[in-house]
Design an enzyme around this catalytic site. Structure first.
Site, short mmCIF file in Angstrom:
data_model
loop_
_atom_site.label_atom_id
_atom_site.label_comp_id
_atom_site.label_asym_id
_atom_site.label_seq_id
_atom_site.Cartn_x
_atom_site.Cartn_y
_atom_site.Cartn_z
N GLU A 89 0.88 -1.53 0.13
CA GLU A 89 -0.04 -0.09 0.00
C GLU A 89 0.79 1.19 -0.10
O GLU A 89 0.76 2.09 0.80
CB GLU A 89 -1.08 0.04 1.17
CG GLU A 89 -1.97 -1.15 1.14
CD GLU A 89 -2.96 -1.26 2.31
OE1 GLU A 89 -2.54 -0.45 3.25
OE2 GLU A 89 -3.80 -2.08 2.18
N GLU B 268 -6.65 -8.46 0.71
CA GLU B 268 -7.65 -8.09 2.08
C GLU B 268 -9.02 -7.85 1.72
O GLU B 268 -9.24 -6.80 0.97
CB GLU B 268 -7.11 -6.84 2.58
CG GLU B 268 -5.50 -7.02 3.14
CD GLU B 268 -4.77 -6.09 3.66
OE1 GLU B 268 -5.69 -4.98 4.17
OE2 GLU B 268 -3.69 -5.77 3.63
#
Length: 461
Positions: A177, A354
């Site tokens: 990320e 996720e």
């Protein structure tokens, strides 16, 4: 469940225990360790032990095997493997990762992965090289990610990972990320950014968006795009790492992005433009728009973002201002996001790393066994991913967030996401399956995504 809010003397004892534990494992501090030890995480929580995978990995892998998992995602702790950021490798740290990977590969679900004419059985390790835990030594030496010298450090770290475990790990993420750490840690000041500085120190006050966002949990995606977003110096190291891995070991490698989808607040042209603009600021690999016009995109947006990180099981506002959580799901947003990647980026391989739902723990210490909200949430997103695959999306995998309760970077222990619960109040970190774990295990062992009711309709769990 015991309180994690402590007095100064309790904090001193925690620091002493952490120092002793670090000496035993030869791991040195990361910027996240510094940040939490100085009390900036929610409820002054730390991840000193958390679910204690370091000592209990064999038991955890057995649980994965019993559930029917064929892949497990974890990250390599940079200061555990190379405590000073550069230089000597910590052999005890390397021994732990070798043992974890070997244990995973011993426990298979019967599936065999074939890569470069090699058969690899067992639970497949999906490994992230950098996941926010920069060695404090590099932060102190040259200001961490803000220095071009981070390229040398990251490349050396990645090289050790590839050479040490690349014979068994074939699914890699270089940076987790990178669209979150710069925005959160260096702009808004929420995650750890300066090796322990207060999360709001030095940050300008962020104006409120024009439209209050409707938030729900979707996913972090890893992609194998050929172009790399130049958001921060560390990402430039991807090219070197990809070249080495592809040429020598035949693995797959990508970059994991926090995925969001934005809808215009109205059909007005300016709102449509605002939604496109905010998508560009969060996910585009062409920074020309950002270079032409610096602006506060969060304050500017006239859009509804419907895929924010986490989902709560209760209709309550989160304690910290600006982090409201609602119980809405938006699987259609995942379909639109995958379609966007399919059209704009030539349909790169995608893994959804996720996707899950969280709940607030019982303040009295009670354990949640019946998480009736979690299975329906996962079902609609799995259905959305399957529909996208049928429509041509190149989705290669799906991971639930999370297999077990964990310490969250943003939410600490205030929200729990595991299919497997952890009693953090118990010294041995007792584990227990929730109802969602039983449903997911049944699904992985060949059961229906949704059970069929007597009237022929699909039940939610």
């Amino acid at each position: 469940m015991t309180s994690r809010r402590g007095s100064s003397s309790e904090l001193a004892r925690r620091l002493t225990r952490l120092k002793a534990r670090g000496q035993r494992t030869r791991r040195k501090p990361s910027i996240w360790g510094t940040y939490t030890q100085q009390g900036y995480a929610l409820d002054h929580a730390t991840a000193d032990v958390a679910a204690d995978q370091y000592h209990k990995y064999k038991a955890y892998v057995r649980l994965m095997h019993e559930m029917g998992l064929d892949a497990y995602r974890f990250s390599i702790s940079w200061p555990r493997l190379i405590p000073d950021g550069l230089g000597a490798v910590n052999q005890k740290g390397l021994e732990y990762y070798n043992s974890l990977i070997d244990e995973l590969l011993k426990h298979g679900s019967g599936q065999v992965l074939i890569i470069s004419n090699r058969c690899i059985a067992g639970i497949q390790p999906h490994t992230t090289i950098y996941h926010f835990d920069l060695p404090q030594a590099l932060q102190d030496e040259y200001n961490g990610l803000l220095s071009p010298r981070i390229i040398e450090g990251f490349t050396a770290f990645a090289d050790v990972c590839f050479r040490s475990i690349g014979d068994r790990v074939k699914q890699w993420t270089t940076v987790n990320e990178p669209n979150m750490e710069p925005l959160g840690g260096y702009d808004m000041g929420t995650p750890s950014r300066h090796g322990g500085a207060h999360p709001r120190s030095g940050s300008p006050e962020i104006p409120a968006p024009r439209e209050t966002p409707r938030q729900s949990r979707t996913s972090s995606l890893t992609t194998c795009c050929s172009r790399t977003p130049p958001w921060c110096p560390s990402i430039d190291a991807n090219t070197r790492s990809i070249t080495q891995l592809s040429a020598v070991q035949g693995g797959r490698i990508g970059l994991t992005l926090l995925a969001r989808w934005y809808e215009p607040a109205t059909t007005k042209l300016e709102d449509v433009a605002a939604a496109e603009r905010i998508m560009t600021s969060h996910s585009d690999d062409d920074p020309s728009q950002l270079e032409r016009e610096l602006r506060d995109y969060s304050a500017d947006e006239a859009s509804k973002y419907v895929t924010m990180p986490f989902k709560s099981s209760r209709h309550q506002e989160f304690k910290q201002p600006g982090l409201g959580l609602q119980n809405d799901d938006a699987p259609w947003a995942l379909r639109k996001l995958l379609e966007h990647l399919q059209i704009k980026y030539a349909n790169p391989p995608v893994i959804i790393y996720e996707n899950g739902a969280g709940h607030e723990p019982d303040p009295s210490g009670g354990l949640l066994y019946d998480d009736e909200f979690r299975s329906p949430f996962l079902q609609v997103y799995i259905e959305a991913a399957l529909q996208s695959i049928r429509n041509g999306s190149n989705v290669r995998g799906y991971f639930v967030w999370s297999f077990m309760d964990v310490f969250e970077y943003i939410y600490a222990y205030e929200f729990q996401f595991g299919l497997i619960g952890v009693d953090y109040g118990a010294e041995g970190r007792t584990r227990y399956p929730r109802s969602s774990a039983r449903w997911y295990a049944g699904f992985l062992h060949g059961g229906e995504l949704r059970t069929v009711a007597p009237d022929g309709s699909r039940a939610s769990s």
